[in-house]
Design an enzyme around this catalytic site. Structure first.
Site, PDB file in Angstrom:
ATOM      1  N   SER A 135       0.869  -1.163   0.000  1.00  0.00           N
ATOM      2  CA  SER A 135       0.000   0.000   0.000  1.00  0.00           C
ATOM      3  C   SER A 135       0.911   1.220   0.000  1.00  0.00           C
ATOM      4  O   SER A 135       1.733   1.366   0.898  1.00  0.00           O
ATOM      5  CB  SER A 135      -0.867  -0.041   1.263  1.00  0.00           C
ATOM      6  OG  SER A 135      -1.636   1.133   1.371  1.00  0.00           O
ATOM      7  N   LYS A 161      -0.999  -1.010  -4.506  1.00  0.00           N
ATOM      8  CA  LYS A 161      -2.211  -0.244  -4.185  1.00  0.00           C
ATOM      9  C   LYS A 161      -1.774   1.180  -3.894  1.00  0.00           C
ATOM     10  O   LYS A 161      -0.812   1.395  -3.151  1.00  0.00           O
ATOM     11  CB  LYS A 161      -2.892  -0.886  -2.975  1.00  0.00           C
ATOM     12  CG  LYS A 161      -3.754   0.025  -2.118  1.00  0.00           C
ATOM     13  CD  LYS A 161      -4.464  -0.779  -1.030  1.00  0.00           C
ATOM     14  CE  LYS A 161      -4.638   0.029   0.247  1.00  0.00           C
ATOM     15  NZ  LYS A 161      -5.233  -0.771   1.339  1.00  0.00           N
ATOM     16  N   LYS A 163      -3.010   5.088  -2.582  1.00  0.00           N
ATOM     17  CA  LYS A 163      -4.044   5.854  -1.893  1.00  0.00           C
ATOM     18  C   LYS A 163      -4.475   7.002  -2.794  1.00  0.00           C
ATOM     19  O   LYS A 163      -3.625   7.649  -3.417  1.00  0.00           O
ATOM     20  CB  LYS A 163      -3.471   6.410  -0.583  1.00  0.00           C
ATOM     21  CG  LYS A 163      -3.104   5.328   0.419  1.00  0.00           C
ATOM     22  CD  LYS A 163      -4.361   4.687   0.984  1.00  0.00           C
ATOM     23  CE  LYS A 163      -4.035   3.781   2.158  1.00  0.00           C
ATOM     24  NZ  LYS A 163      -5.254   3.216   2.767  1.00  0.00           N
ATOM     25  N   ASP A 188      -7.182   2.905  -3.074  1.00  0.00           N
ATOM     26  CA  ASP A 188      -7.915   2.944  -1.801  1.00  0.00           C
ATOM     27  C   ASP A 188      -8.225   4.403  -1.481  1.00  0.00           C
ATOM     28  O   ASP A 188      -7.314   5.228  -1.352  1.00  0.00           O
ATOM     29  CB  ASP A 188      -7.052   2.333  -0.687  1.00  0.00           C
ATOM     30  CG  ASP A 188      -7.800   2.197   0.641  1.00  0.00           C
ATOM     31  OD1 ASP A 188      -8.975   2.639   0.719  1.00  0.00           O
ATOM     32  OD2 ASP A 188      -7.209   1.649   1.596  1.00  0.00           O
ATOM     33  N   GLU A 213     -11.058   0.502  -3.341  1.00  0.00           N
ATOM     34  CA  GLU A 213     -11.353   0.182  -1.942  1.00  0.00           C
ATOM     35  C   GLU A 213     -12.033   1.366  -1.250  1.00  0.00           C
ATOM     36  O   GLU A 213     -11.551   2.501  -1.334  1.00  0.00           O
ATOM     37  CB  GLU A 213     -10.009  -0.146  -1.259  1.00  0.00           C
ATOM     38  CG  GLU A 213     -10.108  -0.730   0.131  1.00  0.00           C
ATOM     39  CD  GLU A 213      -8.699  -1.075   0.666  1.00  0.00           C
ATOM     40  OE1 GLU A 213      -7.770  -1.279  -0.141  1.00  0.00           O
ATOM     41  OE2 GLU A 213      -8.544  -1.116   1.895  1.00  0.00           O
ATOM     42  N   ASP A 238     -13.613  -2.084   3.123  1.00  0.00           N
ATOM     43  CA  ASP A 238     -12.661  -2.181   4.235  1.00  0.00           C
ATOM     44  C   ASP A 238     -13.393  -1.677   5.481  1.00  0.00           C
ATOM     45  O   ASP A 238     -14.014  -2.465   6.229  1.00  0.00           O
ATOM     46  CB  ASP A 238     -11.408  -1.350   3.896  1.00  0.00           C
ATOM     47  CG  ASP A 238     -10.412  -1.171   5.036  1.00  0.00           C
ATOM     48  OD1 ASP A 238     -10.706  -1.568   6.177  1.00  0.00           O
ATOM     49  OD2 ASP A 238      -9.313  -0.600   4.806  1.00  0.00           O
ATOM     50  N   LYS A 262      -9.413  -7.177   8.062  1.00  0.00           N
ATOM     51  CA  LYS A 262      -8.417  -6.700   9.029  1.00  0.00           C
ATOM     52  C   LYS A 262      -8.776  -7.262  10.387  1.00  0.00           C
ATOM     53  O   LYS A 262      -9.906  -7.084  10.858  1.00  0.00           O
ATOM     54  CB  LYS A 262      -8.405  -5.167   9.092  1.00  0.00           C
ATOM     55  CG  LYS A 262      -7.780  -4.501   7.878  1.00  0.00           C
ATOM     56  CD  LYS A 262      -7.705  -3.004   8.027  1.00  0.00           C
ATOM     57  CE  LYS A 262      -7.098  -2.375   6.779  1.00  0.00           C
ATOM     58  NZ  LYS A 262      -7.331  -0.922   6.700  1.00  0.00           N
ATOM     59  N   GLY A 290      -3.742  -3.966   6.105  1.00  0.00           N
ATOM     60  CA  GLY A 290      -2.723  -3.614   7.098  1.00  0.00           C
ATOM     61  C   GLY A 290      -3.066  -2.316   7.791  1.00  0.00           C
ATOM     62  O   GLY A 290      -3.852  -1.512   7.289  1.00  0.00           O
TER      63      GLY A 290
HETATM   64  O1  OSB Z   1      -7.173   1.623   4.552  1.00  0.00           O
HETATM   65  O2  OSB Z   1      -5.885  -0.017   4.300  1.00  0.00           O
HETATM   66  C1  OSB Z   1      -6.124   1.078   4.814  1.00  0.00           C
HETATM   67  C2  OSB Z   1      -3.085   2.233   6.834  1.00  0.00           C
HETATM   68  C3  OSB Z   1      -3.702   2.898   7.876  1.00  0.00           C
HETATM   69  C4  OSB Z   1      -5.077   2.978   7.885  1.00  0.00           C
HETATM   70  C5  OSB Z   1      -5.828   2.403   6.862  1.00  0.00           C
HETATM   71  C6  OSB Z   1      -5.217   1.734   5.828  1.00  0.00           C
HETATM   72  C7  OSB Z   1      -3.812   1.678   5.807  1.00  0.00           C
HETATM   73  C8  OSB Z   1      -3.052   1.064   4.728  1.00  0.00           C
HETATM   74  C9  OSB Z   1      -1.668   0.610   5.086  1.00  0.00           C
HETATM   75  O3  OSB Z   1      -3.422   1.000   3.581  1.00  0.00           O
HETATM   76  C10 OSB Z   1      -1.467  -0.831   4.942  1.00  0.00           C
HETATM   77  C11 OSB Z   1      -0.139  -1.214   5.538  1.00  0.00           C
HETATM   78  O4  OSB Z   1      -0.077  -1.514   6.746  1.00  0.00           O
HETATM   79  O5  OSB Z   1       0.840  -1.231   4.786  1.00  0.00           O
HETATM   80 MG    MG Z   2      -8.320   0.498   3.209  1.00  0.00          MG
END
Ligand code: OSB
Ligand code: MG
Length: 368
Positions: A135, A161, A163, A188, A213, A238, A262, A290
């Site tokens: 991510s 992925k 953001k 995401d 996402e 999510d 999660k 994560g």
């Molecule tokens: O939406 O998946 C998410 C990190 C913090 C809060 C929400 C998210 C995330 C990530 C990071 O996408 C995933 C990672 O731990 O690498």
């Molecule tokens: Mg997410």
């Protein structure tokens, strides 16, 4: 099982690189760890809450409160008839899945050691190697993002992925696809859009994304169903999925074609197994999300990801992407083909580094 002692501690860990989502930037993590002692064995769990209540309402502080005042008194020193009994005792406490998961998962760790099984086996996992993605947060520039993608693809990760948020979406995706036309790519939004943005979201269909996402409300199911009917791209939920009932309802109304699972958000391994079962029954692929975990949360994520329904690469990646030094030994490493080998030794399969944890601790409280 009878728990003799529980210890809460808060550690502080700076991230190697800042991590930015549509709701904000994280540079330092505050992580609450739970250590439980029972049957002469020690188990560990991690609270995966963010520092601020922006991903969900939980924070390290709410988790500490709910653990100290409700979850620990509901379990400590009592004769527990197994792990199902823990879930039953937690059920009357509404929400606070990340607080529940931290304690319940520590007990799963103990139970796995007691039975001499790898945790992945105890939860029902069959995979010996799990596929990994990364991510990638919002960057200072598109050039920084392209460089980061290049590096992660080079390291072997099987899915990228990124953001997104309004203003960091279409133009960014255009540049990413221009440079990397063939990578498996998903996005995401962490709830950055509303139904009024449906045209914009539909315009992403031309990027043949694996999924988008959580584009809409953090607790929404119905608007996502309305949106999914207008998109070719699969929606993955999510934030909206807290238990197996949420998953069933989301799938029944067509709100998503994929679910991000999660451990913290759903309240621990027991609930995660139920969500996984619902998804399997409906042929909905799941993958492990994560929360910028330390090695302890990461080790639990790896165990969960061994379940057969985890057919898509997860956001479970190498310790070194987050930390100069992790709190487990060995650290989590990823093979050149973008997989993590699931440990085959009893329990978590990674040993918490007690002296490092002690050095990082800013507060601690014991219950006996
Ligand atoms: O939406 O998946 C998410 C990190 C913090 C809060 C929400 C998210 C995330 C990530 C990071 O996408 C995933 C990672 O731990 O690498
Ligand atoms: Mg997410």
């Amino acid at each position: 099982m009878k728990i003799d002692r529980i210890e809460l501690r808060e550690i502080r860990m700076p991230l190697v690189n800042f991590f930015e989502t549509s709701f904000g930037r994280t540079t330092n993590r505050r992580i609450v760890l739970v250590r439980a002692d029972a049957e002469g064995l020690t188990g560990w769990g991690e609270v995966t809450a963010g520092e601020e209540p922006f991903y969900s309402y939980e924070t390290p502080e709410t988790a500490w409160h709910v653990l100290r005042d409700f979850l620990i008194p509901a379990t400590l020193g009592l004769e527990l008839a197994g792990l199902q009994d823990v879930g039953a005792r937690f059920k009357r406490i509404r929400g606070h899945g990340m607080a529940k998961a931290a304690l319940e998962n520590a007990l799963w760790d103990i139970e796995a050691q007691r039975r001499g099984l790898p945790l992945a086996k105890l939860v029902g996992g069959t995979l010996e190697e799990i596929p990994c993605g990364v991510s990638i947060g919002i960057q200072n520039s598109i050039e920084d993002l392209l460089d980061t993608i290049e590096r992660e693809v080079g390291a072997g990760y099987q899915r990228i992925k990124i953001k997104i948020k309004p203003g960091w979406d279409f133009i960014v995706l255009e540049r990413v696809r221009e440079r990397f036309p063939r990578i498996v790519l998903s996005v995401d939004a962490n709830s950055a859009y509303t139904p009024a943005d449906a045209d914009r979201l539909r315009s992403f269909d031309c990027f043949y994304l694996l999924m988008i996402e959580q584009p809409l409300g953090w607790n929404d199911i119905l608007d996502h169903a309305w949106l999914q009917r207008q998109l070719q791209t699969a929606i993955c939920l999510d934030e909206s999925i807290h238990d197996a009932e949420d998953a069933r309802k989301a799938i029944e109304v067509g709100a998503c074609k994929i679910i991000n699972l999660k451990l913290g958000r759903v309240g621990g391994h027991s609930s995660a197994r139920e969500v996984h079962e619902v998804c399997r029954a409906h042929k909905i692929p799941v993958w492990c999300g994560g929360m910028l975990e330390s090695g302890i949360g990461r080790a639990h994520n790896i165990a969960m990801s061994a379940l057969a329904g985890f057919t898509l690469p997860g956001d479970v990646s190498a310790s070194r992407r987050y930390w100069t030094e992790d709190i487990i030994d060995p650290e989590v490493t990823v093979t050149p083909t973008g997989t993590i080998r699931v440990p085959q030794t009893p329990g978590l399969g990674y040993t918490p580094k007690l002296d490092r944890i002690e050095r990082l601790t800013v507060r601690k409280e014991s219950f006996a």
